[in-house]
Design an enzyme around this catalytic site. Structure first.
Site, mmCIF file in Angstrom:
data_model
loop_
_atom_site.group_PDB
_atom_site.id
_atom_site.type_symbol
_atom_site.label_atom_id
_atom_site.label_comp_id
_atom_site.label_asym_id
_atom_site.label_seq_id
_atom_site.Cartn_x
_atom_site.Cartn_y
_atom_site.Cartn_z
ATOM 1 N N GLU A 104 0.764 -1.380 0.000
ATOM 2 C CA GLU A 104 -0.050 -0.097 -0.192
ATOM 3 C C GLU A 104 0.808 1.476 0.008
ATOM 4 O O GLU A 104 0.423 2.208 -0.568
ATOM 5 C CB GLU A 104 -0.893 -0.107 1.237
ATOM 6 C CG GLU A 104 -1.841 -1.174 1.297
ATOM 7 C CD GLU A 104 -2.807 -1.290 0.230
ATOM 8 O OE1 GLU A 104 -2.857 -0.413 -0.641
ATOM 9 O OE2 GLU A 104 -3.608 -2.267 0.246
ATOM 10 N N HIS A 107 2.078 1.763 -3.412
ATOM 11 C CA HIS A 107 0.930 2.260 -4.317
ATOM 12 C C HIS A 107 0.804 3.869 -4.113
ATOM 13 O O HIS A 107 0.469 4.662 -4.999
ATOM 14 C CB HIS A 107 -0.426 1.597 -4.020
ATOM 15 C CG HIS A 107 -0.329 0.087 -4.077
ATOM 16 N ND1 HIS A 107 -1.347 -0.575 -4.005
ATOM 17 C CD2 HIS A 107 0.652 -0.522 -4.876
ATOM 18 C CE1 HIS A 107 -1.229 -1.810 -4.333
ATOM 19 N NE2 HIS A 107 0.206 -1.929 -4.820
ATOM 20 N N TYR A 111 1.247 6.708 -7.024
ATOM 21 C CA TYR A 111 0.152 7.711 -7.249
ATOM 22 C C TYR A 111 0.558 9.373 -6.721
ATOM 23 O O TYR A 111 0.424 10.311 -7.499
ATOM 24 C CB TYR A 111 -1.266 7.542 -6.581
ATOM 25 C CG TYR A 111 -1.783 6.439 -7.137
ATOM 26 C CD1 TYR A 111 -2.201 6.328 -8.557
ATOM 27 C CD2 TYR A 111 -1.971 5.105 -6.341
ATOM 28 C CE1 TYR A 111 -2.735 5.191 -9.102
ATOM 29 C CE2 TYR A 111 -2.551 3.998 -7.154
ATOM 30 C CZ TYR A 111 -2.865 3.894 -8.419
ATOM 31 O OH TYR A 111 -3.353 2.862 -9.007
#
Length: 253
Positions: A104, A107, A111
């Site tokens: 996570e 990720h 972004y």
């Protein structure tokens, strides 16, 4: 001497990996390690030129997409720490959850890098990060997430069947509705651009995120199946109706 738990959701904090009670969770951890990737491997240079080719509407779509993901994975990570790690009483499962938390973080970094690359203007980037508060469609998704976090965040022990059902609803929500419905729906837009030969960097990173999210969902549903075998009475008509209502609410969001 501490008595070992009988079931996966029994309160406590088991530390013993031998004898291993849930070897499948351990194998999921090992499989996840094999899928390690870093944001630095994603080449976004061609994406900048591609963005200039998009219509204003398509640029708007990409902006909303990245703005949603900029906070979406952080919400999932918070739930991992505040809820799942606390109540899934298996050291094998906690190994996997620790690995998922790392994913996570990758990720979120991906972004963040997309926002920095796609939105060079600081004010535009600030607006994207504030999307969870200012853009109604993204805010509605976030409120849906927080609703199910709040249902279990203050539960310290799953001593009652009611609390265990509330935990299961949280787990199912994040796997089926958030990492499933919300994220997969957004991935579809990325693959639509890729089918037109655009935004290859975004598509490359999304492929790896997609692979991670698929494993996250599979792990969560393995936990659900394990609990179903150990405590089938938790899965009554009321829980089924609550899951159905939750899915309808997620689709509306």
């Amino acid at each position: 001497m501490t008595t070992r738990p009988q079931n996966l959701l029994d309160p406590g904090f088991e530390l013993t990996l031998r004898p291993m009670r849930y070897p499948d969770f351990y194998e999921r951890y090992r499989d996840a390690i094999k899928n390690t990737w870093t944001v630095e491997e994603v080449d976004l240079h061609s994406d900048v030129a591609d963005l200039a080719k998009l219509t204003p509407e398509e640029q708007h779509l990409i902006g909303r997409l990245v703005a949603f993901f900029a906070t979406g994975d952080s919400i999932v990570a918070n739930n991992l720490v505040l809820t799942l790690y606390k109540h899934i009483n298996s050291p094998e499962a906690r190994l996997y959850l620790s690995r998922q938390l790392f994913e996570e973080a990758v990720h979120v970094q991906f972004y963040l890098t997309l926002l920095d690359t796609y939105l060079p203007d600081p004010d535009d980037r600030a607006a994207a990060f504030a999307a969870v508060e200012n853009i109604p469609s993204i805010r509605e998704k976030a409120e849906f997430c927080f609703k199910w976090i709040n249902e279990v965040e203050k539960i310290d022990r799953l001593d009652t069947k009611t609390d265990r059902r509330r935990f299961l609803l949280n787990l199912i929500c994040f796997a089926a509705c958030i990492e499933g419905l919300f994220f997969y729906g957004a991935f579809a837009y990325v693959y639509w651009f890729r089918s037109r030969g655009l935004l290859h960097g975004l598509a490359t990173g999304t492929n790896w995120v997609f692979r991670d999210e698929t494993m996250h969902m599979s792990f969560a549903f393995d936990v659900v199946d394990t609990v179903r075998k150990e405590e089938p009475d938790l899965f009554d008509d009321q829980l089924q109706q609550q899951v159905t209502d939750m899915l309808h609410e997620a689709v509306e969001a």
